[in-house]
Scaffold this motif. Structure first.
Motif, PDB file in Angstrom:
ATOM      1  N   ASN A  35       0.821  -1.206   0.000  1.00  0.00           N
ATOM      2  CA  ASN A  35       0.000   0.000   0.000  1.00  0.00           C
ATOM      3  C   ASN A  35       0.856   1.258   0.000  1.00  0.00           C
ATOM      4  O   ASN A  35       1.965   1.263   0.530  1.00  0.00           O
ATOM      5  CB  ASN A  35      -0.867   0.042   1.264  1.00  0.00           C
ATOM      6  CG  ASN A  35      -1.650  -1.233   1.476  1.00  0.00           C
ATOM      7  OD1 ASN A  35      -2.335  -1.714   0.591  1.00  0.00           O
ATOM      8  ND2 ASN A  35      -1.534  -1.800   2.668  1.00  0.00           N
ATOM      9  N   TRP A  36       0.287   2.313  -0.555  1.00  0.00           N
ATOM     10  CA  TRP A  36       0.842   3.668  -0.436  1.00  0.00           C
ATOM     11  C   TRP A  36      -0.124   4.495   0.398  1.00  0.00           C
ATOM     12  O   TRP A  36      -1.323   4.532   0.119  1.00  0.00           O
ATOM     13  CB  TRP A  36       1.015   4.323  -1.790  1.00  0.00           C
ATOM     14  CG  TRP A  36       2.145   3.779  -2.597  1.00  0.00           C
ATOM     15  CD1 TRP A  36       2.067   2.920  -3.663  1.00  0.00           C
ATOM     16  CD2 TRP A  36       3.539   4.063  -2.406  1.00  0.00           C
ATOM     17  NE1 TRP A  36       3.317   2.645  -4.144  1.00  0.00           N
ATOM     18  CE2 TRP A  36       4.246   3.342  -3.381  1.00  0.00           C
ATOM     19  CE3 TRP A  36       4.257   4.859  -1.512  1.00  0.00           C
ATOM     20  CZ2 TRP A  36       5.635   3.383  -3.491  1.00  0.00           C
ATOM     21  CZ3 TRP A  36       5.640   4.898  -1.618  1.00  0.00           C
ATOM     22  CH2 TRP A  36       6.310   4.169  -2.597  1.00  0.00           C
ATOM     23  N   TYR A  37       0.407   5.147   1.416  1.00  0.00           N
ATOM     24  CA  TYR A  37      -0.338   6.081   2.241  1.00  0.00           C
ATOM     25  C   TYR A  37       0.300   7.446   2.101  1.00  0.00           C
ATOM     26  O   TYR A  37       1.450   7.586   1.685  1.00  0.00           O
ATOM     27  CB  TYR A  37      -0.282   5.672   3.720  1.00  0.00           C
ATOM     28  CG  TYR A  37      -1.137   4.500   4.102  1.00  0.00           C
ATOM     29  CD1 TYR A  37      -0.701   3.193   3.878  1.00  0.00           C
ATOM     30  CD2 TYR A  37      -2.366   4.676   4.731  1.00  0.00           C
ATOM     31  CE1 TYR A  37      -1.478   2.104   4.241  1.00  0.00           C
ATOM     32  CE2 TYR A  37      -3.145   3.599   5.111  1.00  0.00           C
ATOM     33  CZ  TYR A  37      -2.692   2.322   4.865  1.00  0.00           C
ATOM     34  OH  TYR A  37      -3.465   1.245   5.252  1.00  0.00           O
ATOM     35  N   ARG A  38      -0.445   8.472   2.482  1.00  0.00           N
ATOM     36  CA  ARG A  38       0.133   9.812   2.562  1.00  0.00           C
ATOM     37  C   ARG A  38      -0.445  10.529   3.770  1.00  0.00           C
ATOM     38  O   ARG A  38      -1.547  10.209   4.247  1.00  0.00           O
ATOM     39  CB  ARG A  38      -0.112  10.610   1.289  1.00  0.00           C
ATOM     40  CG  ARG A  38      -1.558  10.981   1.000  1.00  0.00           C
ATOM     41  CD  ARG A  38      -1.667  11.638  -0.369  1.00  0.00           C
ATOM     42  NE  ARG A  38      -3.038  12.030  -0.680  1.00  0.00           N
ATOM     43  CZ  ARG A  38      -3.419  12.474  -1.877  1.00  0.00           C
ATOM     44  NH1 ARG A  38      -2.528  12.590  -2.873  1.00  0.00           N
ATOM     45  NH2 ARG A  38      -4.672  12.815  -2.081  1.00  0.00           N
ATOM     46  N   GLN A  39       0.325  11.501   4.227  1.00  0.00           N
ATOM     47  CA  GLN A  39      -0.076  12.242   5.417  1.00  0.00           C
ATOM     48  C   GLN A  39       0.391  13.678   5.325  1.00  0.00           C
ATOM     49  O   GLN A  39       1.539  13.941   4.943  1.00  0.00           O
ATOM     50  CB  GLN A  39       0.483  11.584   6.679  1.00  0.00           C
ATOM     51  CG  GLN A  39      -0.053  12.160   7.968  1.00  0.00           C
ATOM     52  CD  GLN A  39       0.351  11.333   9.166  1.00  0.00           C
ATOM     53  OE1 GLN A  39       1.354  10.613   9.146  1.00  0.00           O
ATOM     54  NE2 GLN A  39      -0.442  11.394  10.231  1.00  0.00           N
ATOM     55  N   ARG A  45      -3.271   9.799   8.460  1.00  0.00           N
ATOM     56  CA  ARG A  45      -2.668   9.156   7.300  1.00  0.00           C
ATOM     57  C   ARG A  45      -3.789   8.529   6.472  1.00  0.00           C
ATOM     58  O   ARG A  45      -4.682   7.874   7.006  1.00  0.00           O
ATOM     59  CB  ARG A  45      -1.683   8.082   7.775  1.00  0.00           C
ATOM     60  CG  ARG A  45      -0.777   7.530   6.719  1.00  0.00           C
ATOM     61  CD  ARG A  45       0.298   6.643   7.340  1.00  0.00           C
ATOM     62  NE  ARG A  45       1.220   7.409   8.160  1.00  0.00           N
ATOM     63  CZ  ARG A  45       2.335   6.907   8.673  1.00  0.00           C
ATOM     64  NH1 ARG A  45       2.665   5.632   8.442  1.00  0.00           N
ATOM     65  NH2 ARG A  45       3.131   7.666   9.411  1.00  0.00           N
ATOM     66  N   GLU A  46      -3.748   8.742   5.169  1.00  0.00           N
ATOM     67  CA  GLU A  46      -4.801   8.214   4.319  1.00  0.00           C
ATOM     68  C   GLU A  46      -4.238   7.235   3.288  1.00  0.00           C
ATOM     69  O   GLU A  46      -3.121   7.420   2.783  1.00  0.00           O
ATOM     70  CB  GLU A  46      -5.559   9.338   3.588  1.00  0.00           C
ATOM     71  CG  GLU A  46      -4.749  10.106   2.578  1.00  0.00           C
ATOM     72  CD  GLU A  46      -5.590  10.966   1.652  1.00  0.00           C
ATOM     73  OE1 GLU A  46      -6.794  10.687   1.494  1.00  0.00           O
ATOM     74  OE2 GLU A  46      -5.019  11.905   1.061  1.00  0.00           O
ATOM     75  N   LEU A  47      -5.033   6.229   2.992  1.00  0.00           N
ATOM     76  CA  LEU A  47      -4.647   5.239   1.987  1.00  0.00           C
ATOM     77  C   LEU A  47      -4.848   5.843   0.599  1.00  0.00           C
ATOM     78  O   LEU A  47      -5.938   6.309   0.267  1.00  0.00           O
ATOM     79  CB  LEU A  47      -5.490   3.971   2.140  1.00  0.00           C
ATOM     80  CG  LEU A  47      -5.232   2.859   1.134  1.00  0.00           C
ATOM     81  CD1 LEU A  47      -3.808   2.337   1.255  1.00  0.00           C
ATOM     82  CD2 LEU A  47      -6.242   1.721   1.333  1.00  0.00           C
ATOM     83  N   TYR A  93       4.652  10.668   1.746  1.00  0.00           N
ATOM     84  CA  TYR A  93       4.137   9.397   1.244  1.00  0.00           C
ATOM     85  C   TYR A  93       4.888   8.247   1.907  1.00  0.00           C
ATOM     86  O   TYR A  93       6.125   8.264   1.988  1.00  0.00           O
ATOM     87  CB  TYR A  93       4.275   9.328  -0.272  1.00  0.00           C
ATOM     88  CG  TYR A  93       3.249  10.162  -0.991  1.00  0.00           C
ATOM     89  CD1 TYR A  93       3.310  11.552  -0.959  1.00  0.00           C
ATOM     90  CD2 TYR A  93       2.189   9.579  -1.690  1.00  0.00           C
ATOM     91  CE1 TYR A  93       2.353  12.332  -1.587  1.00  0.00           C
ATOM     92  CE2 TYR A  93       1.234  10.346  -2.338  1.00  0.00           C
ATOM     93  CZ  TYR A  93       1.328  11.721  -2.282  1.00  0.00           C
ATOM     94  OH  TYR A  93       0.368  12.492  -2.920  1.00  0.00           O
ATOM     95  N   TYR A  94       4.124   7.250   2.349  1.00  0.00           N
ATOM     96  CA  TYR A  94       4.679   6.082   3.031  1.00  0.00           C
ATOM     97  C   TYR A  94       4.276   4.809   2.292  1.00  0.00           C
ATOM     98  O   TYR A  94       3.158   4.711   1.785  1.00  0.00           O
ATOM     99  CB  TYR A  94       4.146   5.980   4.456  1.00  0.00           C
ATOM    100  CG  TYR A  94       4.494   7.133   5.356  1.00  0.00           C
ATOM    101  CD1 TYR A  94       3.675   8.252   5.442  1.00  0.00           C
ATOM    102  CD2 TYR A  94       5.650   7.097   6.144  1.00  0.00           C
ATOM    103  CE1 TYR A  94       3.993   9.321   6.278  1.00  0.00           C
ATOM    104  CE2 TYR A  94       5.972   8.155   6.986  1.00  0.00           C
ATOM    105  CZ  TYR A  94       5.141   9.257   7.042  1.00  0.00           C
ATOM    106  OH  TYR A  94       5.460  10.299   7.872  1.00  0.00           O
ATOM    107  N   ASN A  96       3.717   0.619   2.707  1.00  0.00           N
ATOM    108  CA  ASN A  96       3.338  -0.345   3.727  1.00  0.00           C
ATOM    109  C   ASN A  96       3.231  -1.717   3.069  1.00  0.00           C
ATOM    110  O   ASN A  96       2.630  -1.829   2.001  1.00  0.00           O
ATOM    111  CB  ASN A  96       2.009   0.097   4.340  1.00  0.00           C
ATOM    112  CG  ASN A  96       1.298  -0.985   5.111  1.00  0.00           C
ATOM    113  OD1 ASN A  96       0.188  -1.396   4.776  1.00  0.00           O
ATOM    114  ND2 ASN A  96       1.922  -1.457   6.177  1.00  0.00           N
ATOM    115  N   TRP A 110       6.511  -0.914   7.575  1.00  0.00           N
ATOM    116  CA  TRP A 110       6.383   0.423   7.006  1.00  0.00           C
ATOM    117  C   TRP A 110       7.741   0.902   6.535  1.00  0.00           C
ATOM    118  O   TRP A 110       8.769   0.662   7.180  1.00  0.00           O
ATOM    119  CB  TRP A 110       5.849   1.403   8.049  1.00  0.00           C
ATOM    120  CG  TRP A 110       4.396   1.205   8.371  1.00  0.00           C
ATOM    121  CD1 TRP A 110       3.872   0.380   9.314  1.00  0.00           C
ATOM    122  CD2 TRP A 110       3.292   1.853   7.742  1.00  0.00           C
ATOM    123  NE1 TRP A 110       2.504   0.478   9.303  1.00  0.00           N
ATOM    124  CE2 TRP A 110       2.122   1.379   8.364  1.00  0.00           C
ATOM    125  CE3 TRP A 110       3.170   2.809   6.735  1.00  0.00           C
ATOM    126  CZ2 TRP A 110       0.844   1.812   7.985  1.00  0.00           C
ATOM    127  CZ3 TRP A 110       1.910   3.236   6.370  1.00  0.00           C
ATOM    128  CH2 TRP A 110       0.760   2.741   6.983  1.00  0.00           C
TER     129      TRP A 110
END
Length: 120
Positions: A35-39, A45-47, A93-94, A96, A110
């Motif tokens: 997955n890619w998340y961002r905050q 943090r949102e998917l 961007y993170y 996961n 992560w």
């Protein structure tokens, strides 16, 4: 020990493109979803996008048609091609990785965040 290394962030003008990569290292048997998340500061943090080991994908409504998620299972690497970037895409961007199977068991991991800044 599994590590997720993220690369590809940076500064781009609105309408431009960036490509993020997330490489998982270690003695990995398999990875379920990635997955890619961002905050952004002050927000949860949102998917942004997700991809299963079989290639099924999910996109947040805000990025549909602009972002493309992909993965190379042989390399344990995931990508996020971001086109037509908007200032509201600015975030950290993170990546996961869900249920990463190694000799030590199955765990989620992560990566470090990478800053994406889109100027107007």
């Amino acid at each position: 020990q599994v590590h997720l290394v993220v690369s590809g962030g940076g500064l781009v003008q609105a309408g431009g493109s960036l490509r993020l990569s997330c490489a998982a290292s270690g003695y990995i048997f398999s990875i379920n979803a990635m997955n890619w998340y961002r905050q952004v500061p002050g927000k949860q943090r949102e998917l942004v996008a997700a991809i299963t080991s079989g290639g099924s994908t999910y996109y947040a409504d805000s990025v549909k048609g602009r972002f493309t998620i992909s993965r190379d299972n042989a390399k344990n690497t995931m990508y996020l091609q971001m086109n037509s970037l908007k200032p509201e895409d600015t975030a950290v961007y993170y990546c996961n990785a869900v249920r990463v199977v190694t000799l030590e068991g199955a765990y989620d991991y992560w990566g470090q965040g990478t800053q994406v800044t889109v100027s107007s």
